[in-house]
Design a protein around this motif. Structure first.
Motif, PDB file in Angstrom:
ATOM      1  N   GLU A  46      -5.150  28.118 -17.785  1.00 33.01           N
ATOM      2  CA  GLU A  46      -3.711  28.346 -17.789  1.00 33.01           C
ATOM      3  C   GLU A  46      -3.342  29.620 -18.538  1.00 33.01           C
ATOM      4  O   GLU A  46      -2.333  30.245 -18.261  1.00 33.01           O
ATOM      5  N   THR A  47      -4.143  30.005 -19.559  1.00 30.88           N
ATOM      6  CA  THR A  47      -3.892  31.212 -20.329  1.00 30.88           C
ATOM      7  C   THR A  47      -5.210  31.927 -20.550  1.00 30.88           C
ATOM      8  O   THR A  47      -6.283  31.418 -20.225  1.00 30.88           O
ATOM      9  N   LEU A  48      -5.126  33.124 -21.123  1.00 27.34           N
ATOM     10  CA  LEU A  48      -6.344  33.855 -21.462  1.00 27.34           C
ATOM     11  C   LEU A  48      -7.119  33.090 -22.525  1.00 27.34           C
ATOM     12  O   LEU A  48      -6.548  32.563 -23.476  1.00 27.34           O
ATOM     13  N   ASN A  49      -8.429  33.055 -22.376  1.00 29.47           N
ATOM     14  CA  ASN A  49      -9.257  32.303 -23.307  1.00 29.47           C
ATOM     15  C   ASN A  49     -10.580  33.031 -23.507  1.00 29.47           C
ATOM     16  O   ASN A  49     -11.394  33.120 -22.599  1.00 29.47           O
ATOM     17  N   HIS A  50     -10.760  33.600 -24.716  1.00 32.40           N
ATOM     18  CA  HIS A  50     -12.010  34.246 -25.126  1.00 32.40           C
ATOM     19  C   HIS A  50     -12.459  35.312 -24.122  1.00 32.40           C
ATOM     20  O   HIS A  50     -13.576  35.290 -23.608  1.00 32.40           O
ATOM     21  N   VAL A  51     -11.551  36.227 -23.831  1.00 30.39           N
ATOM     22  CA  VAL A  51     -11.897  37.347 -22.950  1.00 30.39           C
ATOM     23  C   VAL A  51     -12.689  38.374 -23.758  1.00 30.39           C
ATOM     24  O   VAL A  51     -12.200  38.877 -24.775  1.00 30.39           O
ATOM     25  N   PRO A  52     -13.911  38.722 -23.348  1.00 28.85           N
ATOM     26  CA  PRO A  52     -14.686  39.723 -24.094  1.00 28.85           C
ATOM     27  C   PRO A  52     -14.117  41.127 -23.874  1.00 28.85           C
ATOM     28  O   PRO A  52     -13.960  41.574 -22.745  1.00 28.85           O
ATOM     29  N   ILE A  53     -13.808  41.811 -24.980  1.00 33.63           N
ATOM     30  CA  ILE A  53     -13.189  43.129 -24.905  1.00 33.63           C
ATOM     31  C   ILE A  53     -13.862  44.064 -25.889  1.00 33.63           C
ATOM     32  O   ILE A  53     -14.342  43.634 -26.955  1.00 33.63           O
TER      33      ILE A  53
END
Length: 375
Positions: A46-53
């Motif tokens: 539903e939302t962003l979760n632990h996006v590697p950046i």
């Protein structure tokens, strides 16, 4: 008349016993109506979760450091500071979904009123995550820059007040959509597989010859398979809708479940007939599986469950109006999401009944021809 009904009933009981003795089919029914529906509802974040950046900071200024610290958990993994030459290897290896490249003299150009360019590299193979995080990163960078320049965070007053009201799904929860649509697709898939596999299994085991010497007609044999397999799918649908979708996932069902089950019965009448017709065309289970792939893909993708039918070409809309899945999807969304009653969905019920009658007649004619060739 009563004798024929009794014969159809007994033949249907035989089909249920055959299904009970097939553990693989039982596992398929249980898995598709429970774990498959649950995973379809919960698999879409539903939302962003632990996006590697990662961040390439060639400015090393106060502003660039503020931007770097704005990406925090749980939406993002703490950003790695890397060199420009490490961008391509990191994206190629899949270590990062996003790489934000801040150029030299970034803070100086911002304070001078210039428009410096900040590059955002995305791994688009992770399509959903990249698509969602693209707008989030742009918003974060713009807010940090605006706050730094103005010395406080502010949002310009809009010229109008746009009040958005999302009907039938106020929080825009993906699980509400994904789980119900998965169940609708599974109803179609199971009904075709069970009836088609039952006919092919009888042909492979040689039990069709036994039926030919009995005082039964092809119509009675077909009706027995239709009601038996439809009953199994109908019970599994009710359990999945009540236990998995309503209780485990928490999707509120607005409309009448009995009315939805009535539409499911008419839809099963059409799809089980389709399964028997496809089984008469296939000579083995592998061939039947290939026909399933060719049939299920357009039925699912073009029925309106994934994308609205209004966005499709007109000729596709006309063709798919003859498919039972189109009207079943329309009926299910109207009842389960919008709480529609019989006065709204009656046309879909009529369409399903008409399409089912045509498919049953075609399947019966093909089934009679197949039996005559075997005799």
């Amino acid at each position: 008349m009563w004798a024929r009904c009794a014969t159809i009933f007994r033949l249907g009981i035989k089909e249920l016993w055959s299904l009970w003795r097939d553990p693989m089919m039982l596992v398929l029914i249980v898995y598709t109506t429970t774990l498959a529906v649950y995973s379809a509802g919960k698999a879409q974040p539903e939302t962003l979760n632990h996006v590697p950046i990662a961040i390439v900071d060639e400015d090393v200024s106060t502003l660039s450091q503020r931007i770097a610290t704005a990406f925090f958990a749980p939406q993002f993994v703490g950003p790695d500071l890397i060199a420009p030459q490490d961008v391509d290897p990191g994206l190629d290896a899949g270590r990062y979904t996003l790489v934000l490249h801040i150029p030299p003299n970034f803070q100086r150009d911002v304070l001078a009123g210039k428009v410096p360019r900040v590059q955002l590299n995305m791994d688009a193979t992770r399509m959903m995550q990249a698509f969602t995080s693209n707008g989030a990163v742009q918003q974060i960078v713009q807010l940090e820059v605006a706050e730094f320049v103005q010395r406080y965070r502010s949002v310009p007053a809009p010229a109008i007040d746009l009040a958005v009201r999302a009907r039938f799904n106020p929080a825009l929860t993906p699980a509400w959509f994904g789980s119900v649509m998965e169940l609708i697709n599974i109803v179609t898939m199971l009904s075709i597989i069970l009836t088609g596999a039952a006919l092919i299994r009888e042909r492979e085991h040689g039990t069709v010859e036994h039926l030919l010497v009995m005082p039964v007609t092809p119509a009675e044999i077909m009706l027995a398979k239709v009601w038996a397999m439809a009953l199994v799918v109908l019970v599994a649908t009710w359990v999945s809708l009540t236990v998995v979708i309503r209780w485990a996932i928490g999707v509120p069902i607005e409309g009448s479940i009995p009315l939805f089950l009535l539409g499911t019965v008419l839809h099963l009448f059409a799809t089980t007939s389709m399964g028997i017709y496809m089984a008469t065309l296939a000579r083995s289970m592998p061939q039947f599986g290939l026909l399933m792939v060719l049939t299920m893909m357009p039925l699912e993708m073009l029925s309106g469950g994934i994308t609205p039918r209004e966005s499709m070409p007109l000729w596709v809309q006309y063709v798919m109006s003859l498919a039972p899945t189109t009207h079943f999807t329309e009926l299910s969304q109207a009842i389960l999401y919008r709480g529609a009653g019989l006065s709204v969905v009656w046309s879909s019920l009529v369409w399903l009944l008409a399409i089912g009658a045509v498919l049953f007649a075609l399947a019966l004619a093909r089934f009679r021809k197949t039996i005559s060739q075997m005799a």
